[in-house]
Design a protein around this motif. Structure first.
Motif, PDB file in Angstrom:
ATOM      1  N   ARG A   1       0.825  -1.216   0.000  1.00 49.01           N
ATOM      2  CA  ARG A   1       0.000   0.000   0.000  1.00 49.01           C
ATOM      3  C   ARG A   1       0.853   1.258   0.000  1.00 49.01           C
TER       4      ARG A   1
ATOM      5  N   THR B   1       3.797   1.600  -1.269  1.00 44.48           N
ATOM      6  CA  THR B   1       4.366   1.744  -2.606  1.00 44.48           C
ATOM      7  C   THR B   1       3.330   2.264  -3.590  1.00 44.48           C
ATOM      8  N   VAL B   2       2.106   1.740  -3.514  1.00 35.91           N
ATOM      9  CA  VAL B   2       1.045   2.178  -4.414  1.00 35.91           C
ATOM     10  C   VAL B   2       0.729   3.655  -4.190  1.00 35.91           C
ATOM     11  N   GLU B   3       0.617   4.079  -2.941  1.00 34.92           N
ATOM     12  CA  GLU B   3       0.299   5.474  -2.661  1.00 34.92           C
ATOM     13  C   GLU B   3       1.419   6.395  -3.102  1.00 34.92           C
TER      14      GLU B   3
ATOM     15  N   GLU C   1       1.047   6.663  -6.871  1.00 35.47           N
ATOM     16  CA  GLU C   1      -0.102   7.478  -7.256  1.00 35.47           C
ATOM     17  C   GLU C   1       0.157   8.963  -7.057  1.00 35.47           C
TER      18      GLU C   1
ATOM     19  N   LEU D   1       2.040  -1.110 -11.843  1.00 42.95           N
ATOM     20  CA  LEU D   1       1.267  -0.497 -10.764  1.00 42.95           C
ATOM     21  C   LEU D   1      -0.149  -1.057 -10.734  1.00 42.95           C
ATOM     22  N   ARG D   2      -0.709  -1.313 -11.888  1.00 42.70           N
ATOM     23  CA  ARG D   2      -2.049  -1.895 -11.953  1.00 42.70           C
ATOM     24  C   ARG D   2      -2.079  -3.289 -11.320  1.00 42.70           C
TER      25      ARG D   2
ATOM     26  N   LEU E   1      -0.002  -4.340  -8.999  1.00 38.12           N
ATOM     27  CA  LEU E   1       0.144  -4.125  -7.560  1.00 38.12           C
ATOM     28  C   LEU E   1      -1.196  -3.790  -6.920  1.00 38.12           C
ATOM     29  N   ARG E   2      -1.946  -2.895  -7.556  1.00 37.63           N
ATOM     30  CA  ARG E   2      -3.254  -2.524  -7.020  1.00 37.63           C
ATOM     31  C   ARG E   2      -4.176  -3.734  -6.951  1.00 37.63           C
TER      32      ARG E   2
END
Length: 504
Positions: free
Chosen positions: A47, A49-51, A54, A67-68, A70-71
């Motif tokens: 999370r 890393t994703v934030e 983004e 990234l997709r 990962l989400r």
């Protein structure tokens, strides 16, 4: 005899040695609680890393694809973790009452069993942990490359505020459209490139295009942004771009005129009129301009000069991540396990009913449901809302309630039970319209009608504000509604449970 005794002693020795090896040399199998704790830590790492991603302006399609992924893994992991956590209160309650495991004692009618017991097991949990371990192992390169992309200016936010004010789950699609708009078309017989965007109703095509048009990179690229409709396609011999009512954005300091033309098509459109329009418009649209066409039908993919972009509804796990953030905000749902359990049951009821997608789309209904839960933050009220959702499922099945069947025609209505009065239903007609820019929306909202907070509910058919979007293009969705009575009597089935049946 001696041989048999010798063989038995040898077998015992072998088994004893095997048990000793398993106990002292092999790692002990982790318990479910240990797996859940590992899952929480790994999800937190993903999370973060994703934030971070983004918050940066990523233009690489390969990184966006990673990234997709990962989400997707993150949403799935949180959905599974929350399924286990949210139903811990039910498990403890069943253990106290029956003295057995929850998985053996849950009623077949329990939403907890449907969501967790029959869907996820300890084996699924271990598989998710292993999947996250692989994902994290391949995440290091993404973290390194993120440093090469500039951060987007953004005020400090938490998850709740971010999801309230930003488009959720469409970063890759948005960058795909922006890259198309910024890409120089090779010299050819056509002055401009055409990108078709295809997807079902209420999936978010208009919202995506509006966000793209508000992107600074796009606005700096094009001197005019123009929106056109079906009528323009059918009636115009060429694109008349000087009509001020169609121009949504204009740069007065632009040295070079380049147009971005958006066609939002709704009805059936043939390829013939489209080709005729483009041919007639070659002399009026400057080179370097771009055209975007949105429609529900895949027929428009033939209009494009590049590969079409398909928009689909997000995954169940993604919608739960979104819904949970709206309901609990920055609070940890684990601190309110009972409410978290009811929230997941309500989510299951909402997301499983396709009728909500057909009318307003999942985002609007999840938004409205989250607001209703936040305004009545106790388990008793939440259970009442859950009971209404369950009843709505039955009422919207064809032929269930004869007393309301007279107002059902071609599945163009949806029945919503009023929380304030279980014998009254708000019939919402599936013919929404979007309020004009300067039009005053109705004072009464769907939330007022269902929760009974509105004063003076009108008689007969009336307009209500179902949703006022806080995201571009800030549409106000107005539906025609009507309050109807339905008479019920209470009976008991073979299991002794209450059941309502119509007396009409």
């Amino acid at each position: 005899m001696d041989a048999a005794i010798s063989a038995a002693i040898g077998e015992i020795a072998t088994r004893s040695l095997s048990l000793l090896i398993d106990k002292y040399l092999k790692p002990a199998t982790s318990s479910k609680d240990d797996r859940m704790q590992r899952l929480q830590w790994m999800l937190l790492r993903v999370r973060l890393t994703v934030e971070e991603a983004e918050g940066r302006c990523i233009t690489s399609q390969a990184m966006l694809q990673q990234l997709r992924i990962l989400r997707k893994v993150m949403y799935k992991g949180y959905y599974m973790l929350d399924n286990f956590i949210c139903h811990v209160p039910e498990e403890e309650k069943d253990k106290k009452i029956h003295g057995v495991s929850r998985y053996l004692s849950l009623s077949k009618f329990s939403p907890a069993k449907r969501s967790a017991g029959s869907k996820y097991s300890t084996e699924n949990l271990e598989q998710m942990v292993e999947s996250l371990e692989i994902t994290i192992a391949g995440m290091s390169e993404l973290v390194i490359f993120l440093r090469n992309y500039p951060p987007m200016f953004r005020q400090p936010y938490n998850t709740y505020l971010f999801m309230e004010k930003c488009m959720f789950g469409r970063q890759m699609e948005m960058e795909r459209v922006v890259n198309f708009l910024l890409h120089e078309e090779p010299p050819s017989h056509c002055n401009f490139g055409v990108l078709p965007i295809v997807g079902p109703g209420k999936v978010g095509k208009t919202t995506l295009v509006e966000h793209v048009c508000r992107d600074e990179r796009v606005r700096n690229r094009f001197s005019h942004v123009i929106f056109l409709s079906d009528d323009d396609l059918r009636q115009e011999q060429q694109l008349k771009i000087r009509d001020g009512s169609r121009i949504k954005h204009k740069r007065s300091d632009s040295d070079e005129e380049k147009l971005l033309v958006i066609f939002e098509l709704v009805g059936d459109v043939g390829e013939g009129p489209w080709r005729k329009l483009l041919s007639a418009s070659q002399s009026t649209i400057p080179r370097g301009s771009k055209v975007i066409v949105t429609h529900r039908s895949e027929n428009v993919i033939n209009f494009g000069t590049t590969q079409a972009l398909y928009l689909n509804f997000l995954s169940r796990e993604a919608y739960w991540y979104f819904f949970k953030a709206l309901v609990f905000g920055s609070a940890d749902p684990e601190e309110k396990p009972r409410l978290a359990s009811i929230a997941m049951a309500i989510f299951d009821e909402c997301i499983d009913q396709d009728v909500y997608k057909a009318f307003a789309g999942p985002f609007i209904f999840l938004h409205k449901t989250a607001r209703g839960l936040k305004s009545s933050g106790n388990a008793q009220n939440w259970n009442r809302i859950l009971a209404c959702f369950k009843d709505n499922r039955r009422q919207n099945e064809p032929g269930f309630n004869k007393s309301l069947s007279h107002c059902r025609r071609n599945n163009d209505h949806i029945f919503l039970q009023r929380v304030v009065d279980s014998t009254q239903y708000c019939v919402v007609h599936n013919h929404d319209r979007i309020a004009l820019v300067n039009e005053e929306a109705p004072k009464i909202t769907l939330h007022d009608i269902l929760d009974g907070t509105g004063n003076g509910i009108p008689h007969g058919k009336f307009d209500s504000l179902v949703w006022e979007s806080h995201l571009p293009p800030y549409h106000k969705y107005i539906y025609s509604c009507q309050i109807l009575e339905s008479d019920f009597k209470v009976t008991r089935n073979n299991q002794g449970q209450k059941r309502k049946i119509s007396t009409s």
